[in-house]
Design a protein around this motif. Sequence first.
Motif, PDB file in Angstrom:
ATOM      1  N   GLN A  97      31.022  49.852  45.100  1.00  0.00           N
ATOM      2  CA  GLN A  97      30.196  50.850  45.709  1.00  0.00           C
ATOM      3  C   GLN A  97      30.119  51.915  44.665  1.00  0.00           C
ATOM      4  O   GLN A  97      28.941  52.731  44.668  1.00  0.00           O
ATOM      5  N   LYS A  98      31.162  52.366  43.961  1.00  0.00           N
ATOM      6  CA  LYS A  98      31.122  53.338  43.182  1.00  0.00           C
ATOM      7  C   LYS A  98      30.546  52.965  41.709  1.00  0.00           C
ATOM      8  O   LYS A  98      30.387  53.775  40.805  1.00  0.00           O
ATOM      9  N   GLY A  99      30.356  51.875  41.568  1.00  0.00           N
ATOM     10  CA  GLY A  99      29.795  51.426  40.239  1.00  0.00           C
ATOM     11  C   GLY A  99      30.988  51.005  39.006  1.00  0.00           C
ATOM     12  O   GLY A  99      30.394  50.890  37.983  1.00  0.00           O
ATOM     13  N   TYR A 100      31.984  50.862  39.511  1.00  0.00           N
ATOM     14  CA  TYR A 100      33.029  50.728  38.670  1.00  0.00           C
ATOM     15  C   TYR A 100      33.004  49.047  38.310  1.00  0.00           C
ATOM     16  O   TYR A 100      33.161  48.648  37.168  1.00  0.00           O
ATOM     17  N   VAL A 101      32.493  48.257  39.203  1.00  0.00           N
ATOM     18  CA  VAL A 101      32.110  46.987  39.087  1.00  0.00           C
ATOM     19  C   VAL A 101      30.783  46.827  38.909  1.00  0.00           C
ATOM     20  O   VAL A 101      30.084  47.075  39.596  1.00  0.00           O
ATOM     21  N   GLN A 102      30.237  46.439  37.611  1.00  0.00           N
ATOM     22  CA  GLN A 102      28.910  46.303  37.559  1.00  0.00           C
ATOM     23  C   GLN A 102      28.203  45.124  38.210  1.00  0.00           C
ATOM     24  O   GLN A 102      28.829  44.081  38.538  1.00  0.00           O
ATOM     25  N   ARG A 103      26.911  45.453  38.437  1.00  0.00           N
ATOM     26  CA  ARG A 103      25.872  44.517  39.065  1.00  0.00           C
ATOM     27  C   ARG A 103      26.081  43.067  38.144  1.00  0.00           C
ATOM     28  O   ARG A 103      25.843  43.426  36.915  1.00  0.00           O
ATOM     29  N   GLY A 104      25.808  42.069  38.514  1.00  0.00           N
ATOM     30  CA  GLY A 104      25.799  40.642  37.968  1.00  0.00           C
ATOM     31  C   GLY A 104      27.317  40.306  37.680  1.00  0.00           C
ATOM     32  O   GLY A 104      27.435  39.180  37.186  1.00  0.00           O
ATOM     33  N   SER A 105      28.307  41.130  38.225  1.00  0.00           N
ATOM     34  CA  SER A 105      29.736  40.475  38.228  1.00  0.00           C
ATOM     35  C   SER A 105      29.917  39.427  39.117  1.00  0.00           C
ATOM     36  O   SER A 105      29.029  39.260  39.677  1.00  0.00           O
ATOM     37  N   TYR A 106      30.992  38.595  38.781  1.00  0.00           N
ATOM     38  CA  TYR A 106      31.288  37.326  39.700  1.00  0.00           C
ATOM     39  C   TYR A 106      32.704  37.639  40.465  1.00  0.00           C
ATOM     40  O   TYR A 106      33.555  38.143  39.970  1.00  0.00           O
ATOM     41  N   LEU A 107      32.490  37.278  41.846  1.00  0.00           N
ATOM     42  CA  LEU A 107      33.764  37.261  42.508  1.00  0.00           C
ATOM     43  C   LEU A 107      34.216  35.903  42.691  1.00  0.00           C
ATOM     44  O   LEU A 107      33.150  35.116  43.418  1.00  0.00           O
ATOM     45  N   LEU A 108      35.386  35.465  42.273  1.00  0.00           N
ATOM     46  CA  LEU A 108      35.705  34.021  42.257  1.00  0.00           C
ATOM     47  C   LEU A 108      36.843  33.772  43.522  1.00  0.00           C
ATOM     48  O   LEU A 108      37.731  34.642  43.367  1.00  0.00           O
ATOM     49  N   ILE A 109      36.328  33.082  44.432  1.00  0.00           N
ATOM     50  CA  ILE A 109      37.323  32.766  45.571  1.00  0.00           C
ATOM     51  C   ILE A 109      37.472  31.394  45.840  1.00  0.00           C
ATOM     52  O   ILE A 109      36.416  30.608  45.367  1.00  0.00           O
ATOM     53  N   GLU A 110      38.599  30.829  46.251  1.00  0.00           N
ATOM     54  CA  GLU A 110      38.743  29.322  46.390  1.00  0.00           C
ATOM     55  C   GLU A 110      37.923  28.911  47.518  1.00  0.00           C
ATOM     56  O   GLU A 110      37.227  27.927  47.155  1.00  0.00           O
ATOM     57  N   ASN A 111      37.978  29.540  48.674  1.00  0.00           N
ATOM     58  CA  ASN A 111      36.825  29.002  49.664  1.00  0.00           C
ATOM     59  C   ASN A 111      36.405  30.168  50.307  1.00  0.00           C
ATOM     60  O   ASN A 111      36.946  31.449  50.342  1.00  0.00           O
TER      61      ASN A 111
END
Length: 555
Positions: free
Chosen positions: A80-94
């Motif tokens: 939300q604050k922009g510290y994680v850029q758009r286009g980044s990936y969130l990897l989760i097992e399931n």
Amino acid sequence: MDAPVRTEAQTKAYSYVRFSTPSQAAGASLQRQSEKAAKYALEHGLTLDTELNMTDLGVSAFRGKNARTGALGEFLEAVQKGYVQRGSYLLIENMDRLSRADIITAQALFSQLIVSGITVVTLTNLEAYSLARLEREPEALLLVVLELIRANKESVRKAQLIGDAKARKKKRLAEHGLEGKPYTRQTPAWIMWSEEEHRYTLIEERAAIVREMFERMDAGDGLVRIARDLNVRSVPTWGRSGKQRTADHWRTSYIRKVLTSTAPIGTFTPHITTHDEVTRARRDEPMAPVENLFPAAVDADTYWRVNRKLSTTAARGRNARQLPKSIVSGIVFCATCGHAVTRVAKGDYVYLVCSRANMRARGCAYKAVRYETVEKALRENGKHLVKEAPRGKSASALDKQIERTQHEADGMEVLTFELLELIAEERGSPEATAASRRLREVERRLKSLQRELRDLRTQRDTMTIASVRDRLKAVERALTSNTDVAETNAVLRDAIRRIVLDPEQGHLWIRWHHSEDVQDVRCFTRHMDWTEFRETTPPMHALFPENSNALDKTQ
């Protein structure tokens, strides 16, 4: 939150690892999820971030705690604050690592990530969900929804099975006893399960401290003095099972918890966990207690004397060590608002005034009554008061009432499990909606029955014929003899739960520890209306505040 320092232009991936029980940390869950994320990042040319804490160990996703207060919540804030850029990936097992909440909540969480420009990857099937893909292939969203529904149903079913198992375990205990196996290993700190003796036993050095707490409170010491003395003597605090932190010193809150628990007389009170429908806050609701499960650390008479003392209002702060100057200290309350009445000295005279009115708070008029008027009314009517005092129900009658109430509570517990099963099987249907409404009604009734059972058992334990007779005789002696103020106050506190001062009606309303019946004593005051005769009515909200919402605790 400080923005992470970026040193590479390569797209970043954030590995989110979660499991719901701390015991899984000892297994392969953490290593498995981390290795899958590292492998995916390497194969797809992603930089695996190591700056944000993306691990929720022992945090459940069923109620959404991981998204509210866990590492996932911090990630959402960083997005939300922009510290994680758009286009980044969130990897989760399931998908179930992301959420096991109801489908509306879970889908909203997933959509929040996608709309924020985050690509969500499930490592088990190597599916990547981005805003561009879902716009191009909207049917892919069906896979996500089905996975989230499955995850939620699994958790609902698991919770139901755990509840059923607890109910069967409790029923088996009531019918057959321990049978050489511990009902629970989460015991009070002074009790342990003996594998050799196949029963619960006292840790004697700790049980001795419990007895000391009760004996000192019974003798007149307050919580602060007891805690301070234990700390001065460097008495070690008690560690708990597992990895829970041991307190560095004795606190009054813990001592009160010990003194108000039923465990010191051998009674175990199991709890059922519920969650607030709006805030999702956890609530541990007490169930029907199991008597004589533990060995008693204190005798019943001492326990109930202390219990009665703690149920009245004790002096606090600088007044805690002073002897009471009023025979009704700690047990007299205002008929109008139900708050405690305080003693106020004005020159040569002493008055009793509602504490709220004395502080000029709204909702209660200032109506002072001479203290000697109240004491005189009690002392002159002492014999009549005791003669007409309710003796309570017989123990056999109470036992029958407890049995009836327990039978109804057991039926409500069974109905609760049946409704939960129906809701899980028919989720989203009109039947499930109706069952949910019925479940809320049943849970409210069950809580009411559990409170009633606790009160009935407390009343039964404090109303044996001998103990009631002895307390009433002590009251008569204290009121009709030259017993000093402090001793008279101690006797009254031991026998009477509340005295409600009613200046307008000219009454003192008495509620005893051993009975729910109300008794009154005439107490003429200058605030009475002599112009018309009106039938007096007891102020039930002040006599029974536990059954009333009249007292505003925020004031």
